[in-house]
Design an enzyme around this catalytic site. Sequence first.
Site, PDB file in Angstrom:
ATOM      1  N   THR A  13       0.824  -1.212   0.000  1.00 46.40           N
ATOM      2  CA  THR A  13       0.000   0.000   0.000  1.00 46.40           C
ATOM      3  C   THR A  13       0.858   1.263   0.000  1.00 46.40           C
ATOM      4  O   THR A  13       0.740   2.102  -0.901  1.00 46.40           O
ATOM      5  CB  THR A  13      -0.921   0.001   1.246  1.00 46.40           C
ATOM      6  OG1 THR A  13      -1.677  -1.209   1.225  1.00 46.40           O
ATOM      7  CG2 THR A  13      -1.869   1.182   1.233  1.00 46.40           C
ATOM      8  N   LYS A 105       7.478   1.986  12.279  1.00 44.85           N
ATOM      9  CA  LYS A 105       7.462   2.440  13.685  1.00 44.85           C
ATOM     10  C   LYS A 105       7.817   1.326  14.658  1.00 44.85           C
ATOM     11  O   LYS A 105       8.475   1.567  15.670  1.00 44.85           O
ATOM     12  CB  LYS A 105       6.103   3.020  14.061  1.00 44.85           C
ATOM     13  CG  LYS A 105       4.917   2.170  13.658  1.00 44.85           C
ATOM     14  CD  LYS A 105       4.075   2.920  12.658  1.00 44.85           C
ATOM     15  CE  LYS A 105       3.013   2.052  12.052  1.00 44.85           C
ATOM     16  NZ  LYS A 105       2.416   2.647  10.867  1.00 44.85           N
ATOM     17  N   GLU A 190      -7.140  -4.560  10.480  1.00 45.25           N
ATOM     18  CA  GLU A 190      -6.560  -5.791   9.952  1.00 45.25           C
ATOM     19  C   GLU A 190      -7.393  -6.990  10.417  1.00 45.25           C
ATOM     20  O   GLU A 190      -8.183  -6.894  11.359  1.00 45.25           O
ATOM     21  CB  GLU A 190      -5.136  -5.984  10.504  1.00 45.25           C
ATOM     22  CG  GLU A 190      -4.248  -4.772  10.412  1.00 45.25           C
ATOM     23  CD  GLU A 190      -3.400  -4.769   9.148  1.00 45.25           C
ATOM     24  OE1 GLU A 190      -3.301  -5.820   8.489  1.00 45.25           O
ATOM     25  OE2 GLU A 190      -2.849  -3.701   8.827  1.00 45.25           O
ATOM     26  N   LYS A 205       4.430   4.578  18.180  1.00 46.50           N
ATOM     27  CA  LYS A 205       4.524   5.971  17.704  1.00 46.50           C
ATOM     28  C   LYS A 205       4.825   6.916  18.868  1.00 46.50           C
ATOM     29  O   LYS A 205       5.605   7.858  18.728  1.00 46.50           O
ATOM     30  CB  LYS A 205       3.219   6.358  17.023  1.00 46.50           C
ATOM     31  CG  LYS A 205       2.952   5.555  15.742  1.00 46.50           C
ATOM     32  CD  LYS A 205       1.510   5.715  15.275  1.00 46.50           C
ATOM     33  CE  LYS A 205       1.213   4.908  14.025  1.00 46.50           C
ATOM     34  NZ  LYS A 205      -0.233   4.816  13.741  1.00 46.50           N
TER      35      LYS A 205
END
Lengths: 437, 437
Positions: A13, A105, A190, A205
């Site tokens: 993506t 991340k 997901e 993050k």
Amino acid sequence: MKPIHVGLLGIGTVGGGTFTVLERNCEEISRRAGRAIAITVVADKDLTRANSIVNGRAKVIDDALAVVNDPNVDIVVELIGGTGIAKELMLKAIANGKHVVTANKALLAKHGNEIFAAAQKKGVMVAFEAAVAGGVPIIKSLREGLAANRIEWIAGIINGTSNFILSEMREKGASFDDVLKQAQQLGYAEADPTFDIEGIDAAHKLTIMAAIGFGIPMQFEAAYTEGISKLTREDIQYAEELGYRIKLLGIAKRKANGIELRVHPTLIPTKRLIANVEGVMNAILVKGDAVGQTMFYGAGAGAEPTASAVVADLIDVARTMTVDPEHRVPHLAFQPDKLSDIAILPMGEVETSYYLRLRVQDKPGVLADITRVLADLGISIDAMVQKEPSEGEALVNIIMLTHRTIEKNVNAAISKIEALPVVASKVTRIRLEELDK
Amino acid sequence: MKPIHVGLLGIGTVGGGTFTVLERNCEEISRRAGRAIAITVVADKDLTRANSIVNGRAKVIDDALAVVNDPNVDIVVELIGGTGIAKELMLKAIANGKHVVTANKALLAKHGNEIFAAAQKKGVMVAFEAAVAGGVPIIKSLREGLAANRIEWIAGIINGTSNFILSEMREKGASFDDVLKQAQQLGYAEADPTFDIEGIDAAHKLTIMAAIGFGIPMQFEAAYTEGISKLTREDIQYAEELGYRIKLLGIAKRKANGIELRVHPTLIPTKRLIANVEGVMNAILVKGDAVGQTMFYGAGAGAEPTASAVVADLIDVARTMTVDPEHRVPHLAFQPDKLSDIAILPMGEVETSYYLRLRVQDKPGVLADITRVLADLGISIDAMVQKEPSEGEALVNIIMLTHRTIEKNVNAAISKIEALPVVASKVTRIRLEELDK
């Protein structure tokens, strides 16, 4: 100037978005960067997918290591994700003297210290704007735009999936499970949603933002992480009635005795701007001693928003790759020999306010017992609401908002309250932040 | 590394803040910048004020030219303001090979092209983060953070005084004149408030953002500027009832036939995040083709918030002053030989929606006459509300929201409507933006 050759690892993506944006805006980008930046080689296990995107405009191979070892590649963009092969490839790229741009991340939060040390040693850059809040330039803002400030705290909605679920639960009065299913159908969650809904992605993050905000090493293991999967629509509704909205916040705060580093559902006043950030959007509040509160808002995920950050990093790296490393912005905003060893506070030492919901028998004296427990532990009550029992119900909901207190005291109070015979079930505890100073 | 010596021109509000922030956070800043940055000389006409702030920690003189000519000064911070002596000093500093940091939006909006050309020629930087939205790092975000994007439009609340007045008028139902007086007492508005309330200050800032967003020269003279002084609480209230909030927006938009560059009161849907930016705060929405909508929020004025931007620029300049100029971020984000000559559209060619309020006689056929005029000019109506006349009143207010149309058509319609015998007074026209794509 010499064009920059980029090797792309992984064209899923975000990789696909990066390829598209770099190509579509090539003229705009070279007008800015003063030179062309082009992906010349793409590595992906799925050659069919890769070829369908690349369509002959770059070399496509299935051997990521060959890209990392390619002498014609100036910058490696790592969009494979995860902490396995991605780490090996990144370290190899660094060892080969290549600059790296990544959106990874998890890898940085867990192994950033090792990666940045290696990059520092080789004099190369590892750029990671895309690792936090997608296209929102929060890394650049923290590291450069707000560099005059002593950062006091950071509080962010940094997981779009969770924010979408909470928005839907509130707006439609739906249950967590139902909204999660919907989010999965829409592609916002997901198949295994654990990373998003349990706060792990947000903690990755937050770890990165705390490091560059306070000048501390990455300390993901020390972050407290609590997700949204146990939140009920009932609590979301009660919070709303009291003038609060529940958001999954990542909070990093500098205190005299250490750094608070925590991800959890949080009541915030509905009138705050950040409380009105809905759906999959991200927003980060940053409080600096000089600037006061600032907020950065935008799409935290998605192909092109994330590509926006990847390509911005490519431009930055292209601009400074020939520059003496000491004139570049340090990876963690502070010079590597100037990081602070200030400790991350254990969760019991964190100070915040609390929303407590108790199911109790509707009898005289119940409130007196409960408030006595709180008072004995020095916890003062800011507001209290008793919900009338439904017809035929013997139990009532009592909701209390506390003033700021230390978490271990609240935990002790909850244990004592739950032991009271008039209290019928576990106490629901959600943290509350006014975000007002 | 060698410490950086800064000469400060003007130690008023922002200058004082800059001195304070740089001193208070000197350790934090040198941990970031890898070297000390210190103001070594301050020039101000008011030596008493200057000395009371500086208190012996830097040289204080009343001769700004001496600072600009001082061989020991690496960077000149210009905080005198205005377009007179400030311009002369800045050009002299540049001619002397010194880098300049400034908060002077008027000077850059009007003479930026000349100043940047001079700086380019000498290979020095003129940094101006503080010129727009105080401490919000919008210049850096537009110029670097969003550099991957083709910027489509920018819409910002970039004048805190106006936003404060509009917030108060709405919340308290007060008149413009009363709130302006209050703002003056609070120090939010100057004794002569023209620059703020007539949109001139916002147009300076918009001019700068448009230049770096689109890669065009500064064209302040081509900006359309309309302030808030004619807004009534009645229109603010009607807008609210229709789900809109009135904000003074600076809007720069890229169209096929040119650039829209305009400052005016604007209805925006109350549900948009930016509609909820209240008081003296600033916020800028930026729409990029890859990133989508982003928003940047914070204090747009004040001593320390503005100092935050000045000092961030000092750190940036310190980092890149020894770097080959071609590796620095260009002043206007795009390489100076790559600026576009795309024209600024005249206001008549701008496309937007409109709020129209008409005072008409309460008679049959009135609406038919009015809607006929609109239809003949191709203007379609999105919503219409008729306010019942008060007891004994013969005139009624009709409010119409139009779909998007070209301004010259609306102007023609208004002329025709005002000529109708049943229309009792001037038509109130306020532009409306959905800001939804």
